[in-house]
Design an enzyme around this catalytic site. Structure first.
Site, short mmCIF file in Angstrom:
data_model
loop_
_atom_site.label_atom_id
_atom_site.label_comp_id
_atom_site.label_asym_id
_atom_site.label_seq_id
_atom_site.Cartn_x
_atom_site.Cartn_y
_atom_site.Cartn_z
N ASP A 40 15.37 -21.69 -35.82
CA ASP A 40 15.05 -20.86 -36.99
C ASP A 40 13.33 -21.47 -37.11
O ASP A 40 13.09 -22.22 -37.74
CB ASP A 40 15.88 -20.96 -38.37
N GLU A 71 9.03 -15.53 -44.35
CA GLU A 71 9.97 -14.87 -44.50
C GLU A 71 10.90 -15.51 -45.63
O GLU A 71 11.44 -14.93 -46.59
CB GLU A 71 10.93 -14.70 -43.18
N GLU A 72 11.15 -16.86 -45.50
CA GLU A 72 12.00 -17.48 -46.59
C GLU A 72 11.22 -17.34 -48.00
O GLU A 72 12.20 -17.72 -49.00
CB GLU A 72 12.45 -18.85 -46.19
N ASP A 95 15.05 -12.99 -34.72
CA ASP A 95 15.22 -14.10 -35.54
C ASP A 95 16.28 -15.07 -35.26
O ASP A 95 17.25 -14.45 -35.60
CB ASP A 95 14.85 -13.75 -37.02
#
Length: 194
Positions: free
Chosen positions: A2, A39-40, A67
């Site tokens: 990730d 993204e997070e 992803d």
């Protein structure tokens, strides 16, 4: 995993398209290979690009999001010959068919639609970068291996990557992108999306 696995896949797919072009077999359409961040923290990179595109957003026919494609989740402990497909049918039945045909004709992996259910409590469709494009009516597909014990932890290290799975999933993403880049028509948006 990730998201080093997705990042490496995007780079390799870009190299494959460049090689095809150099050999006189370039795609009919232009492609944009986009690496985004944040993204997070709220899909910040993809939000920024979708609101400030280099090219008119109306010219973007599809988003293929990769992803986490280098490992397996607990639901697939016995085989890494799978990939989760999320969102391909949310906006476009054409995109769903393109993904299915690319797999059937070239890759032959197991397409798992477990997380494609709009009511799935994980809500993966709504929490990855393709979603900012989908909100603008751009058909999107998300390729994903699912979460594992090292998800969002420093123990998610490169030595745990299953390179055969990573390669096969990247090849599927390439086959999908190749078909999209060489079609006469853009995928028809024939579904309401969200």
């Amino acid at each position: 995993d990730d998201d080093g696995s997705g990042t490496v896949a995007v780079l390799e797919i870009a190299k494959a398209f460049q090689k095809a072009k150099e050999e006189g077999h370039g795609p009919k359409r232009s492609l944009l290979f986009l690496h985004v961040t944040g993204e997070e923290h709220g899909l910040l990179g993809s939000k920024y690009y979708s609101e400030n595109p280099l090219f008119p957003i109306a010219n973007t026919i599809t988003d293929v999001n990769i992803d986490m494609i280098g490992r397996c989740d607990d639901l697939h402990k016995n085989s890494n010959d799978y990939v989760y497909i999320i969102g391909s049918d949310y906006l476009s039945s054409d995109l769903f068919t393109i993904c299915e045909d690319a797999n059937k004709n070239y890759i032959k992996t197991n397409l798992d639609y477990t997380f494609n259910d709009r009511n799935d409590p994980n809500r993966f469709y709504y929490r990855s970068d393709h979603y900012n494009f989908a909100k603008k009516g751009i058909p999107s597909v998300f390729l994903f291996n699912g979460v594992h014990a090292d998800y969002h932890k420093p123990t998610d290290t490169a030595d745990k990557i299953e390179f055969d799975a990573l390669a096969k999933r990247a090849q599927l993403a390439f086959a999908i992108a190749w078909e999209l880049a060489n079609r006469d028509n853009r995928p028809v948006v024939d579904k309401p999306g969200n």
